[in-house]
Design an enzyme around this catalytic site. Structure first.
Site, PDB file in Angstrom:
ATOM      1  CD  GLN A 192      -4.293 -17.702   7.363  1.00  0.00           C
ATOM      2  OE1 GLN A 192      -5.358 -17.332   6.867  1.00  0.00           O
ATOM      3  NE2 GLN A 192      -3.132 -17.599   6.714  1.00  0.00           N
ATOM      4  CB  CYS A 307       7.702  10.939  -9.704  1.00  0.00           C
ATOM      5  SG  CYS A 307       8.737   9.596  -9.076  1.00  0.00           S
ATOM      6  CB  CYS A 309      12.057   8.146  -9.047  1.00  0.00           C
ATOM      7  SG  CYS A 309      11.410   7.858 -10.710  1.00  0.00           S
ATOM      8  CB  CYS A 312      10.269  10.974 -12.891  1.00  0.00           C
ATOM      9  SG  CYS A 312       8.954   9.730 -12.889  1.00  0.00           S
TER      10      CYS A 312
END
Length: 381
Positions: A192, A307, A309, A312
């Protein structure tokens, strides 16, 4: 004692800080840099575990805060931990719940011992300490668990961030001391320090002294401008060990992936792909498409012609728009599947570009096609 998490640095980009690595966990080997889909409540929204496997997800993230409140870590432990509970044989990372607790500004109180808070579900009272969070994460059984930290807001005064940093390092020490399954779960420390670079350095060096198997960079993407986030990243990562994984928490739009990788980050997570999918927005190689728009009503092309996938290859923009407009669940399942695939495939291409020593060239090609330029630099794309 054998470490459950091992990181191997395979290659460095010759023109940036980008790194190609391999992260070995008890539930599989993860090629890095990697994007981790977010499964807050032991599920990546609308997606089944076998679909995540199908598209190449090797690790997902779940949330300690939410799972503690519902259904409870004891039940999950009895089911065999998160892997058994959700029937997922890949790797899992759990965050500490710190970000969720600290985002409940009106419902929590912070002390050096820990945080008391009220549940956002029913208002019931709870408390998190480093010791109790470790007990919860040990019960959840993830491969990688995060130390309990305080995430300061942006902006915050230096005095506040100094106090917060001291508390976070102290809590990290207490987390390591109370971690009951170090041979099974890798505990990461969290750097942090807000926007103050010298505090980021101090946090990194103090956490390195504790010798965690990996290090996260927290407290970014909390309202600060993106150029500032990138500057903080560029300064912070060189202080972290070269031979251990670096995880940028809660950050993961496509441009963030490129900018983070360029600055030496290995791991990312973000709810963006599934969150925008539920609103009918999809990520493509040519930028975002809002499928509710009328222009797609008789468009029979896939979401992204480039694409590969399953969505698609199978469905048209017109059909998916119809599903979204009709509030059919299948619509958001398909947009979620595609968006998560897009992010995982993008990271695969980034890894390939590092291997070919052309990461910056690929970044420029992606930005040009995606529509990211100097005019919208620093905006989410």
């Amino acid at each position: 004692m054998a470490q459950p998490i091992r990181f191997e640095l395979l290659r460095r980009d010759g023109h940036s800080q980008a790194r190609r690595g391999r992260l070995t966990t008890p539930h599989g080997v993860i090629e890095t840099p990697v994007f981790m889909p977010v499964g807050t409540q032991a599920t990546v929204k609308t997606m089944a575990p076998w679909e995540l496997k199908e598209i190449g997800a090797g690790i997902i993230l779940s949330n300690t805060y939410h799972l503690h409140l519902r259904p409870g870590e004891q039940l999950i432990d009895r089911a065999g931990g998160l892997h058994g509970f959700m029937n997922w044989d890949g790797a899992v990372l759990t965050d500490s719940g710190g970000f969720q607790v600290f985002s409940l500004a009106d419902l929590r109180k912070i002390t050096d011992d820990g945080v008391s808070f009220r549940s956002h579900l029913d208002g019931s009272s709870h408390s998190f300490t480093p010791e109790s969070v470790m007990a919860i994460e040990n019960a959840l059984g993830a491969d990688i668990i995060m130390a309990f930290d305080e995430c300061p807001p942006y902006p915050a005064t230096r005095a506040y961030v100094e106090t917060s940093l001291r508390r976070t390092v102290d809590w990290a020490q207490r987390c390591k001391a109370s971690h009951q399954r170090p041979e099974e779960q890798g505990l990461f420390g969290i750097v942090q320090g807000g926007e103050f670079l010298d505090l980021r350095k101090e946090a990194a060096l103090r956490l390195i002294d504790l010798d965690f198997p990996g290090y996260a960079i927290g407290g970014l993407s909390v309202g600060e401008p993106k150029p500032l986030m990138y500057d903080i990243l560029a300064y912070t990562t060189p202080w972290l060990p070269v031979d251990k994984p670096r995880y940028l928490m809660g950050v993961g739009s496509p441009d963030d992936l490129f900018e983070g990788v360029e600055r030496g980050v290995d791991m990312f997570d973000c709810v963006l792909p599934t969150r925008i999918a539920r609103n009918g927005t999809v990520l493509t190689s040519e930028g975002k498409r809002v499928m509710k728009n009328a222009r797609y009503s008789d468009d029979f092309l896939p979401l992204d012609p480039d694409c590969d996938c399953r969505v698609c290859k199978t469905f048209s923009r017109a059909y998916i728009r119809h599903l979204i407009k009709a509030d059919e669940v299948l619509g958001i399942r398909l947009t979620s599947y595609h968006n998560v695939y897009f992010m995982l495939d993008l990271m695969k291409r980034i890894r390939q570009s590092i291997e070919a020593d052309r990461f910056l060239g690929y970044k420029q090609e992606f930005y040009e096609r995606y529509g990211y330029n100097e005019k919208n630099a620093g905006e989410e794309v």
